[in-house]
Write a protein that holds these residues in place. Sequence first.
Motif, PDB file in Angstrom:
ATOM      1  N   GLU A   1       5.329  -1.487   1.205  1.00  0.00           N
ATOM      2  CA  GLU A   1       5.248  -1.370   2.664  1.00  0.00           C
ATOM      3  C   GLU A   1       6.611  -1.552   3.320  1.00  0.00           C
ATOM      4  O   GLU A   1       7.006  -0.784   4.206  1.00  0.00           O
ATOM      5  CB  GLU A   1       4.266  -2.409   3.226  1.00  0.00           C
ATOM      6  CG  GLU A   1       2.821  -2.086   2.958  1.00  0.00           C
ATOM      7  CD  GLU A   1       1.884  -2.824   3.901  1.00  0.00           C
ATOM      8  OE1 GLU A   1       0.690  -2.509   3.895  1.00  0.00           O
ATOM      9  OE2 GLU A   1       2.345  -3.713   4.660  1.00  0.00           O
ATOM     10  N   LYS A   2       7.328  -2.568   2.869  1.00  0.00           N
ATOM     11  CA  LYS A   2       8.595  -2.897   3.526  1.00  0.00           C
ATOM     12  C   LYS A   2       9.630  -1.793   3.358  1.00  0.00           C
ATOM     13  O   LYS A   2      10.329  -1.425   4.309  1.00  0.00           O
ATOM     14  CB  LYS A   2       9.132  -4.220   2.989  1.00  0.00           C
ATOM     15  CG  LYS A   2      10.343  -4.741   3.742  1.00  0.00           C
ATOM     16  CD  LYS A   2      10.651  -6.175   3.376  1.00  0.00           C
ATOM     17  CE  LYS A   2      11.805  -6.711   4.210  1.00  0.00           C
ATOM     18  NZ  LYS A   2      12.084  -8.131   3.933  1.00  0.00           N
ATOM     19  N   ILE A   3       9.710  -1.225   2.165  1.00  0.00           N
ATOM     20  CA  ILE A   3      10.759  -0.228   1.928  1.00  0.00           C
ATOM     21  C   ILE A   3      10.362   1.176   2.390  1.00  0.00           C
ATOM     22  O   ILE A   3      11.224   2.004   2.651  1.00  0.00           O
ATOM     23  CB  ILE A   3      11.189  -0.194   0.446  1.00  0.00           C
ATOM     24  CG1 ILE A   3      10.030   0.234  -0.436  1.00  0.00           C
ATOM     25  CG2 ILE A   3      11.749  -1.529   0.010  1.00  0.00           C
ATOM     26  CD1 ILE A   3      10.412   0.460  -1.872  1.00  0.00           C
ATOM     27  N   SER A   4       9.040   1.445   2.479  1.00  0.00           N
ATOM     28  CA  SER A   4       8.599   2.775   2.900  1.00  0.00           C
ATOM     29  C   SER A   4       8.424   2.867   4.411  1.00  0.00           C
ATOM     30  O   SER A   4       8.444   3.971   4.976  1.00  0.00           O
ATOM     31  CB  SER A   4       7.276   3.137   2.223  1.00  0.00           C
ATOM     32  OG  SER A   4       6.212   2.330   2.696  1.00  0.00           O
ATOM     33  N   GLY A   5       8.220   1.712   5.060  1.00  0.00           N
ATOM     34  CA  GLY A   5       8.037   1.708   6.505  1.00  0.00           C
ATOM     35  C   GLY A   5       6.635   2.076   6.958  1.00  0.00           C
ATOM     36  O   GLY A   5       6.393   2.230   8.159  1.00  0.00           O
ATOM     37  N   ILE A   6       5.708   2.229   6.011  1.00  0.00           N
ATOM     38  CA  ILE A   6       4.318   2.504   6.354  1.00  0.00           C
ATOM     39  C   ILE A   6       3.419   1.556   5.573  1.00  0.00           C
ATOM     40  O   ILE A   6       3.864   0.897   4.637  1.00  0.00           O
ATOM     41  CB  ILE A   6       3.928   3.970   6.059  1.00  0.00           C
ATOM     42  CG1 ILE A   6       4.151   4.321   4.579  1.00  0.00           C
ATOM     43  CG2 ILE A   6       4.692   4.929   6.957  1.00  0.00           C
ATOM     44  CD1 ILE A   6       3.711   5.738   4.208  1.00  0.00           C
ATOM     45  N   THR A   7       2.142   1.493   5.939  1.00  0.00           N
ATOM     46  CA  THR A   7       1.241   0.582   5.258  1.00  0.00           C
ATOM     47  C   THR A   7       0.945   1.060   3.837  1.00  0.00           C
ATOM     48  O   THR A   7       1.107   2.247   3.509  1.00  0.00           O
ATOM     49  CB  THR A   7      -0.092   0.441   6.011  1.00  0.00           C
ATOM     50  OG1 THR A   7      -0.794   1.691   5.958  1.00  0.00           O
ATOM     51  CG2 THR A   7       0.124   0.022   7.460  1.00  0.00           C
ATOM     52  N   TYR A   8       0.491   0.136   3.019  1.00  0.00           N
ATOM     53  CA  TYR A   8       0.071   0.471   1.652  1.00  0.00           C
ATOM     54  C   TYR A   8      -0.980   1.575   1.674  1.00  0.00           C
ATOM     55  O   TYR A   8      -0.929   2.521   0.882  1.00  0.00           O
ATOM     56  CB  TYR A   8      -0.491  -0.787   0.981  1.00  0.00           C
ATOM     57  CG  TYR A   8      -1.159  -0.544  -0.354  1.00  0.00           C
ATOM     58  CD1 TYR A   8      -0.410  -0.461  -1.523  1.00  0.00           C
ATOM     59  CD2 TYR A   8      -2.546  -0.408  -0.442  1.00  0.00           C
ATOM     60  CE1 TYR A   8      -1.027  -0.237  -2.752  1.00  0.00           C
ATOM     61  CE2 TYR A   8      -3.170  -0.186  -1.658  1.00  0.00           C
ATOM     62  CZ  TYR A   8      -2.399  -0.104  -2.809  1.00  0.00           C
ATOM     63  OH  TYR A   8      -3.028   0.123  -4.022  1.00  0.00           O
ATOM     64  N   GLU A   9      -1.940   1.468   2.607  1.00  0.00           N
ATOM     65  CA  GLU A   9      -3.004   2.455   2.699  1.00  0.00           C
ATOM     66  C   GLU A   9      -2.459   3.832   3.061  1.00  0.00           C
ATOM     67  O   GLU A   9      -2.861   4.852   2.478  1.00  0.00           O
ATOM     68  CB  GLU A   9      -4.054   2.010   3.724  1.00  0.00           C
ATOM     69  CG  GLU A   9      -4.897   0.822   3.283  1.00  0.00           C
ATOM     70  CD  GLU A   9      -4.170  -0.515   3.445  1.00  0.00           C
ATOM     71  OE1 GLU A   9      -4.631  -1.506   2.852  1.00  0.00           O
ATOM     72  OE2 GLU A   9      -3.137  -0.569   4.155  1.00  0.00           O
TER      73      GLU A   9
END
Length: 365
Positions: free
Chosen positions: A191-199
């Motif tokens: 989540e932190k590195i992609s900037g979006i939620t896990y879902e």
Amino acid sequence: MKENLIVALFIVILSSCKQKPHVNSYRPYSNDLTIVRDRLGKRVDSLLLREIAVGFSGSVVVSVNDTVILQKGYGWTDSLKSHTVKPSTQFYLASTTKGITGVLTLVAQQKGILKTSDSLSMLDENCPTHFRNISIHDMLVHTSGLSNEYETYGATTREANMELLYQRPLGPKGEFKYSSAGYWLTAAVIEKISGITYEEFARKNLFERAMMKNTDFWFEADEQHKDAFAQKLKKFPPGDLHPNWGYRASGGITTNIIDLNTYFKALTTFQILNKGSLDQLFGPHLTLESGIGIGYGWYTTTTSRGIREIWSRGGESFGHNSAIRWFVDENVAILILTNCGEIESGGEANRTVSDKIENFIFKVS
């Protein structure tokens, strides 16, 4: 009056532009998609019909040489036996979700946004000293020293999840100790590195690419739709039905046997991961004394026939359990989703029933 109407219209337009959260709504199929093919498919079907009498309820896919010979539901979705299980019926994956988190981690690595060798200190500036040398790889193969105590149930934010986990004492690093916590932390890193939620990351990079149209998350599950969703043997506490880190990434994905097979085929035909990443997913990265090889939510063993089996499975206390079993060199796969918990000898149905299918197909006494 005219000005008030303009303001009201502007508010409506702004509201419509806000991003709406994903809400589960069952996407029906044109038919129940039952498949019983060839003599072997019919014989395995007969075997499973007999299992209903001892309490089996669930759905199964069996494929041989890349051809599905059986895709069918058995038993009932509910205790009142008012709705039969179909291939489209949804179940909880339980810890088979961990294999999906392993896939998503390697997708992120293929994208170049992380490496499994990265340590928490590289990814989280607030990481405590005693966590700094733990790598993503360590967490995925259960050698990080993290415990398996479920201390983050109810944590609703990524920050709260990580803070709670950081408060836990660590065991010896490098020793295998099964831990869901490593998968919660891995999801937090994604989540932190992609900037979006896990879902969101899962939907964009796996569910949509693999055409998994009825795969969702536990807090979206429409369990009141008993014709579409298998019921649990016991209910969740109300607070656990909301998004929280006690289920994220280590369990909590819901799917049906059609989507589970779609996922398996997309994975093993390199549609999601390249060969190097798939080899890294399956491992083994270490082998236990029991002979079980450890991958990223996946495991390898050798059958009594001397054949390599790659598998992922999970079970929940409320009766839902699942398994993907791939007998690689024999090109046979058995996939199972159930909601009946333990039956017969006390083993979970994902194991006992799939064992019976394996023994029947390969004529193991």
